[in-house]
Design a protein around this motif. Sequence first.
Motif, short mmCIF file in Angstrom:
data_model
loop_
_atom_site.label_atom_id
_atom_site.label_comp_id
_atom_site.label_asym_id
_atom_site.label_seq_id
_atom_site.Cartn_x
_atom_site.Cartn_y
_atom_site.Cartn_z
N THR A 1 2.18 6.61 -6.92
CA THR A 1 1.13 7.49 -7.42
C THR A 1 1.53 8.94 -7.27
OG1 THR A 1 -0.54 5.85 -6.81
CG2 THR A 1 -1.31 8.10 -7.21
N GLY A 45 0.81 -1.22 0.00
CA GLY A 45 0.00 0.00 0.00
C GLY A 45 0.84 1.26 0.00
N HIS A 73 -0.21 -3.06 -8.07
CA HIS A 73 -1.45 -3.05 -7.28
C HIS A 73 -2.37 -4.21 -7.69
CE1 HIS A 73 -4.65 -1.51 -4.86
NE2 HIS A 73 -5.45 -1.43 -5.91
N ARG A 104 2.86 1.03 -11.35
CA ARG A 104 2.13 1.09 -10.08
C ARG A 104 0.82 0.32 -10.17
NH1 ARG A 104 -2.98 2.41 -9.11
NH2 ARG A 104 -3.38 3.50 -7.22
N THR A 105 0.11 0.48 -11.29
CA THR A 105 -1.16 -0.22 -11.46
C THR A 105 -0.94 -1.72 -11.55
OG1 THR A 105 -2.04 1.71 -12.60
CG2 THR A 105 -3.22 -0.35 -12.89
N VAL A 147 2.48 1.70 -3.46
CA VAL A 147 1.51 2.16 -4.46
C VAL A 147 1.23 3.65 -4.27
CG1 VAL A 147 -0.90 1.94 -5.17
CG2 VAL A 147 0.48 -0.10 -4.85
N THR A 148 1.08 4.07 -3.03
CA THR A 148 0.84 5.49 -2.76
C THR A 148 2.04 6.34 -3.17
OG1 THR A 148 -0.57 4.87 -0.90
CG2 THR A 148 0.22 7.14 -0.96
N HIS A 199 -0.87 -7.62 -6.57
CA HIS A 199 -0.98 -7.80 -5.13
C HIS A 199 -2.42 -8.06 -4.70
CE1 HIS A 199 -1.26 -6.53 -0.89
NE2 HIS A 199 -0.14 -7.21 -0.81
N SER A 200 -3.37 -7.33 -5.25
CA SER A 200 -4.77 -7.53 -4.85
C SER A 200 -5.28 -8.89 -5.33
CB SER A 200 -5.65 -6.40 -5.36
OG SER A 200 -5.54 -6.26 -6.74
#
Length: 86
Positions: free
Chosen positions: A26, A19, A75, A71-72, A22-23, A78-79
């Motif tokens: 971004t 998290g 994410h 980044r996408t 990713v932040t 990972h999700s």
Amino acid sequence: MTTRTASANEVNHSGRDVGRLVTMMTVAAWVLLGIGFVLSLLNLHHFSDRNPSLMVGIGFMVGSVHIYVIRTAIHLVHSRAASRTE
């Protein structure tokens, strides 16, 4: 033969929490996009490939898109991995 049970509190998460990464990516992508936009606008008067600050500005904007795509991907991977373990 015994059955082993585990509660949710006892589960050890072997994966990493991405998290913060990713932040950070971004924010970096948006900052680089802003820098590239400003550099490009300030040097638009001489629109040529011989204008280094315009080319650097365009490079910053293209680089920010690459950072955002990476980044996408991080994410999403990972999700998806987190949803499989549940």
